[in-house]
Scaffold this motif. Structure first.
Motif, PDB file in Angstrom:
ATOM      1  N   PRO A 187      -9.342  23.463  15.088  1.00 50.20           N
ATOM      2  CA  PRO A 187      -8.324  21.915  15.419  1.00 50.20           C
ATOM      3  C   PRO A 187      -7.551  21.884  14.309  1.00 50.20           C
ATOM      4  CG  PRO A 187     -10.780  21.660  14.699  1.00 50.20           C
ATOM      5  CD  PRO A 187     -10.952  22.741  14.893  1.00 50.20           C
ATOM      6  N   LYS A 188      -7.739  21.804  12.474  1.00 47.51           N
ATOM      7  CA  LYS A 188      -7.036  21.488  11.990  1.00 47.51           C
ATOM      8  C   LYS A 188      -5.591  22.579  11.962  1.00 47.51           C
ATOM      9  CE  LYS A 188      -7.322  20.147   6.429  1.00 47.51           C
ATOM     10  NZ  LYS A 188      -8.085  20.529   5.637  1.00 47.51           N
ATOM     11  N   GLN A 189      -6.509  24.014  11.364  1.00 52.78           N
ATOM     12  CA  GLN A 189      -5.041  24.486  11.788  1.00 52.78           C
ATOM     13  C   GLN A 189      -4.430  24.391  12.941  1.00 52.78           C
ATOM     14  OE1 GLN A 189      -6.858  27.831   9.381  1.00 52.78           O
ATOM     15  NE2 GLN A 189      -8.866  26.973   8.229  1.00 52.78           N
ATOM     16  N   ALA A 190      -5.185  24.065  14.106  1.00 49.74           N
ATOM     17  CA  ALA A 190      -4.022  24.567  15.438  1.00 49.74           C
ATOM     18  C   ALA A 190      -3.503  23.593  15.414  1.00 49.74           C
ATOM     19  CB  ALA A 190      -5.047  25.484  16.246  1.00 49.74           C
ATOM     20  N   GLY A 191      -3.730  22.626  14.479  1.00 52.47           N
ATOM     21  CA  GLY A 191      -2.654  20.973  14.956  1.00 52.47           C
ATOM     22  C   GLY A 191      -3.183  20.368  15.812  1.00 52.47           C
ATOM     23  N   LEU A 192      -4.527  20.334  16.072  1.00 54.55           N
ATOM     24  CA  LEU A 192      -5.178  19.332  17.284  1.00 54.55           C
ATOM     25  C   LEU A 192      -5.960  18.528  16.323  1.00 54.55           C
ATOM     26  CD1 LEU A 192      -6.076  22.336  19.687  1.00 54.55           C
ATOM     27  CD2 LEU A 192      -4.878  21.019  19.700  1.00 54.55           C
ATOM     28  N   GLN A 193      -5.502  17.284  17.422  1.00 52.47           N
ATOM     29  CA  GLN A 193      -6.929  15.732  16.676  1.00 52.47           C
ATOM     30  C   GLN A 193      -8.643  16.128  17.786  1.00 52.47           C
ATOM     31  OE1 GLN A 193      -5.883  13.648  14.518  1.00 52.47           O
ATOM     32  NE2 GLN A 193      -4.423  15.363  14.170  1.00 52.47           N
ATOM     33  N   ARG A 194      -8.938  17.794  18.005  1.00 55.53           N
ATOM     34  CA  ARG A 194     -10.488  17.740  18.296  1.00 55.53           C
ATOM     35  C   ARG A 194     -11.082  18.117  17.447  1.00 55.53           C
ATOM     36  NH1 ARG A 194     -10.526  16.498  24.115  1.00 55.53           N
ATOM     37  NH2 ARG A 194      -8.343  16.297  24.966  1.00 55.53           N
ATOM     38  N   CYS A 195     -11.990  17.814  17.837  1.00 52.35           N
ATOM     39  CA  CYS A 195     -13.850  18.806  17.010  1.00 52.35           C
ATOM     40  C   CYS A 195     -13.461  20.330  17.237  1.00 52.35           C
ATOM     41  CB  CYS A 195     -14.727  17.995  17.663  1.00 52.35           C
ATOM     42  SG  CYS A 195     -15.507  17.611  19.025  1.00 52.35           S
ATOM     43  N   GLY A 196     -14.411  20.942  16.657  1.00 52.31           N
ATOM     44  CA  GLY A 196     -14.543  21.897  16.825  1.00 52.31           C
ATOM     45  C   GLY A 196     -15.105  22.911  17.467  1.00 52.31           C
ATOM     46  N   LYS A 197     -16.113  21.473  17.726  1.00 52.31           N
ATOM     47  CA  LYS A 197     -17.650  21.698  19.205  1.00 52.31           C
ATOM     48  C   LYS A 197     -16.062  21.840  20.349  1.00 52.31           C
ATOM     49  CE  LYS A 197     -21.416  20.595  20.779  1.00 52.31           C
ATOM     50  NZ  LYS A 197     -22.553  19.617  20.460  1.00 52.31           N
ATOM     51  N   SER A 198     -15.136  20.931  20.864  1.00 49.57           N
ATOM     52  CA  SER A 198     -14.161  20.466  21.455  1.00 49.57           C
ATOM     53  C   SER A 198     -13.668  21.844  21.390  1.00 49.57           C
ATOM     54  CB  SER A 198     -13.484  19.083  21.711  1.00 49.57           C
ATOM     55  OG  SER A 198     -12.494  18.983  22.912  1.00 49.57           O
ATOM     56  N   CYS A 199     -13.113  22.192  20.449  1.00 50.00           N
ATOM     57  CA  CYS A 199     -12.072  23.422  20.853  1.00 50.00           C
ATOM     58  C   CYS A 199     -12.504  24.893  21.339  1.00 50.00           C
ATOM     59  CB  CYS A 199     -10.999  23.509  19.454  1.00 50.00           C
ATOM     60  SG  CYS A 199     -10.535  22.615  18.795  1.00 50.00           S
ATOM     61  N   ARG A 200     -14.298  25.054  20.793  1.00 58.24           N
ATOM     62  CA  ARG A 200     -14.863  26.700  21.380  1.00 58.24           C
ATOM     63  C   ARG A 200     -15.126  26.089  22.819  1.00 58.24           C
ATOM     64  NH1 ARG A 200     -19.850  26.076  21.879  1.00 58.24           N
ATOM     65  NH2 ARG A 200     -21.145  28.177  22.465  1.00 58.24           N
ATOM     66  N   LEU A 201     -15.721  24.670  23.057  1.00 59.02           N
ATOM     67  CA  LEU A 201     -15.640  24.702  24.390  1.00 59.02           C
ATOM     68  C   LEU A 201     -14.460  24.539  25.304  1.00 59.02           C
ATOM     69  CD1 LEU A 201     -18.686  23.827  25.425  1.00 59.02           C
ATOM     70  CD2 LEU A 201     -17.465  21.767  26.477  1.00 59.02           C
ATOM     71  N   ARG A 202     -13.581  24.599  25.195  1.00 60.12           N
ATOM     72  CA  ARG A 202     -12.155  24.380  25.766  1.00 60.12           C
ATOM     73  C   ARG A 202     -11.837  26.092  25.876  1.00 60.12           C
ATOM     74  NH1 ARG A 202     -10.060  22.566  30.485  1.00 60.12           N
ATOM     75  NH2 ARG A 202      -7.667  22.139  30.126  1.00 60.12           N
ATOM     76  N   TRP A 203     -12.540  26.840  24.941  1.00 61.39           N
ATOM     77  CA  TRP A 203     -11.812  28.106  24.685  1.00 61.39           C
ATOM     78  C   TRP A 203     -12.497  28.645  25.646  1.00 61.39           C
ATOM     79  CZ3 TRP A 203      -8.394  31.532  23.765  1.00 61.39           C
ATOM     80  CH2 TRP A 203      -8.120  32.667  23.216  1.00 61.39           C
TER      81      TRP A 203
END
Length: 439
Positions: free
Chosen positions: A41-57
């Motif tokens: 999320p940090k590198q992608a510029g997202l205000q999300r937690c990594g867990k949320s990003c993983r789930l979304r992906w």
DNA sequence: AATCGTCCCAACCGCGATACC
DNA sequence: CGGTATCGCGGTTGGGACGAT
């Protein structure tokens, strides 16, 4: 351990993903891969937690995801797999390319359960509702009835409050089970399951009518033996441990006339490796130090080594050989590692499998690292019980080839196996596993 | 039109297992 | 070797959509 540290951070967005967020995540992962999710999320510029990003992906953005409604074929497959695997959504999803565990879980809870009920099938047990109702009636009448092995499930979530689905589908119990969902431990990543002693009594004829997952093996077989079961990856063994008194166990088996023998592939030194088809799991029964597992005249039991035990149907020798009048059919061999071995094989290539994992050796005594890595794959697969159509002639110390071991390739042959086993009148039980992909 | 209940699904939560330091 | 970070899983929840009243 526990929650992802980022979940505690305050400034992170939650809830539905915007198209912009999706695009950022998709672009980033497409370009760089996800690597460590916490840094995504940090590198992608997202205000999300990594867990949320993983789930979304995983659940939405992954390019290999299949969109749209489930096909009839997928629907049937899910039902079949659920009957075998239970709520192991990730394993079910593994059999449906392009579908996620979450998607299947939602589909099951929102649609398939209702369909099954409309067809008169209990979605938890996959048995006819009438049969389940009968069992419930018995429960009501029999105070010994106590909810047996239940895996906590969300079959009836907050929209459809549960009326005791899993627990209500169990058959009458024979003794106090002291059991509830909280002492059933399922270790997902090891595919292991610890099952407290169950009071459930179930005819073996019914019990072997279908293939078994490890979970079911643990529940149905292990608990019928009064055992808990666990998978030990280090030794690649499925072990059962006694959790109830031997008296209780004896009472179970004594009351079940259809109880088959359990035979060990190690029983005869002259026996050859039994080529097993479709078998990939290597179960064993672990013997407790304080008890001995007995197979006497078709009645498996535990015999406590302590003197305050009434079950003295057999004896043990120094090597752990349990015998009963020297009859091979009533003998099981336990080696020093206190494990009772069953046979195994692989897919449709029995000879190949024999090379990988010798059929004969007791669990743990001949386990290689190579095999260990293989077991970690096998352990995710359903297990199938069947019967060696062993000639019950006392002189026969040879098991017939597994080609005569019925019903190893799926469900359809089970009745024929059972029919045969009833004809023979003295069934010998053989446990194996069926390759999940062959379901 | 407003309200309510139900359904559905995306997302979250909590936990166990494992990797890593 | 113990503590922490991370992953992966199943269960649960929030909220929008939709139909009934």
């Amino acid at each position: 351990m526990g929650r992802h540290s980022c979940c505690y951070k305050q400034k992170l967005r939650k809830g539905l993903w915007s198209p912009e967020e999706d695009e950022k995540l998709l672009n980033y992962i497409t370009k760089y891969g996800h690597g460590c999710w916490s840094s995504v999320p940090k590198q992608a510029g997202l205000q999300r937690c990594g867990k949320s990003c993983r789930l979304r992906w995983i659940n939405y953005l992954r390019p290999d995801l299949k969109r749209g409604a489930f096909s009839q074929q997928e629907e049937n497959l899910i039902i079949e797999l659920h009957a075998v695997l239970g709520n192991r959504w990730s394993q079910i999803a593994a059999q449906l390319p392009g579908r996620t565990d979450n998607e299947i879980k939602n589909f099951w809870n929102s649609s398939l359960k209702k369909k099954l009920r409309q067809r008169g099938i209990d979605p938890t047990t996959h048995k006819p509702l009438s049969e389940v109702a009968d069992e419930d009636d018995h429960k009501d009448k029999d105070k010994l009835m106590i909810p047996s092995i239940t895996q906590h499930n969300n079959d009836d979530h907050h929209h459809q409050k549960s009326s005791g689905t899993a627990a209500s589908c169990k058959k009458p119990t024979l003794f106090e089970p002291a059991l509830n969902t909280t002492n059933l431990k399922v270790h997902h990543q090891q595919n292991s399951l610890e099952v407290p002693a169950s009071s459930e009594m179930r005819p073996y004829s019914e019990m072997f009518m279908k293939d078994f997952t490890f979970q079911q093996l643990s529940m149905d077989y292990g608990t019928s033996l009064g055992l808990s079961a666990s998978l030990h990856q280090s030794s690649n063994s499925l072990c059962f441990h006694p959790r109830s008194s031997s008296e209780n166990i004896m009472s179970q088996f004594s009351s079940d006339m259809s109880t088959p023998n359990i035979i060990s592939p190690n029983m005869s030194s002259s026996s050859t490796a039994v080529p097993v088809t479709s078998a990939r799991v290597k179960p064993s029964i672990s013997l407790p130090s304080e008890a001995a597992f007995m197979v006497n005249n078709g009645v498996p039991s535990w015999e406590a080594s302590s003197s305050n035990n009434n079950c003295s149907n057999g004896s043990t020798n120094g090597n752990g050989l349990l015998s009963n009048n020297g009859s091979i059919n009533n003998t099981a061999l336990f080696e020093s590692n206190n494990c009772f071995s069953w046979g195994l094989g692989e897919g449709t290539n029995a000879s190949k499998f024999e090379k990988q994992v010798p059929f004969h050796h007791p669990i743990g005594s001949n386990t290689t690292e190579e095999n260990s890595s293989k077991w970690s794959e096998y352990l995710q697969l359903p297990i199938l019980f069947g019967s060696l159509t062993q000639n019950n002639n006392e002189a026969s110390h040879h098991h017939q080839p597994i080609s005569q071991f019925q019903s190893m390739d799926g469900l359809n042959n089970i009745p024929s196996w059972q029919q045969k086993h009833h004809q023979q009148g003295n069934p010998d039980i053989y446990a194996a596993a069926v390759l999940g992909q062959t379901l």
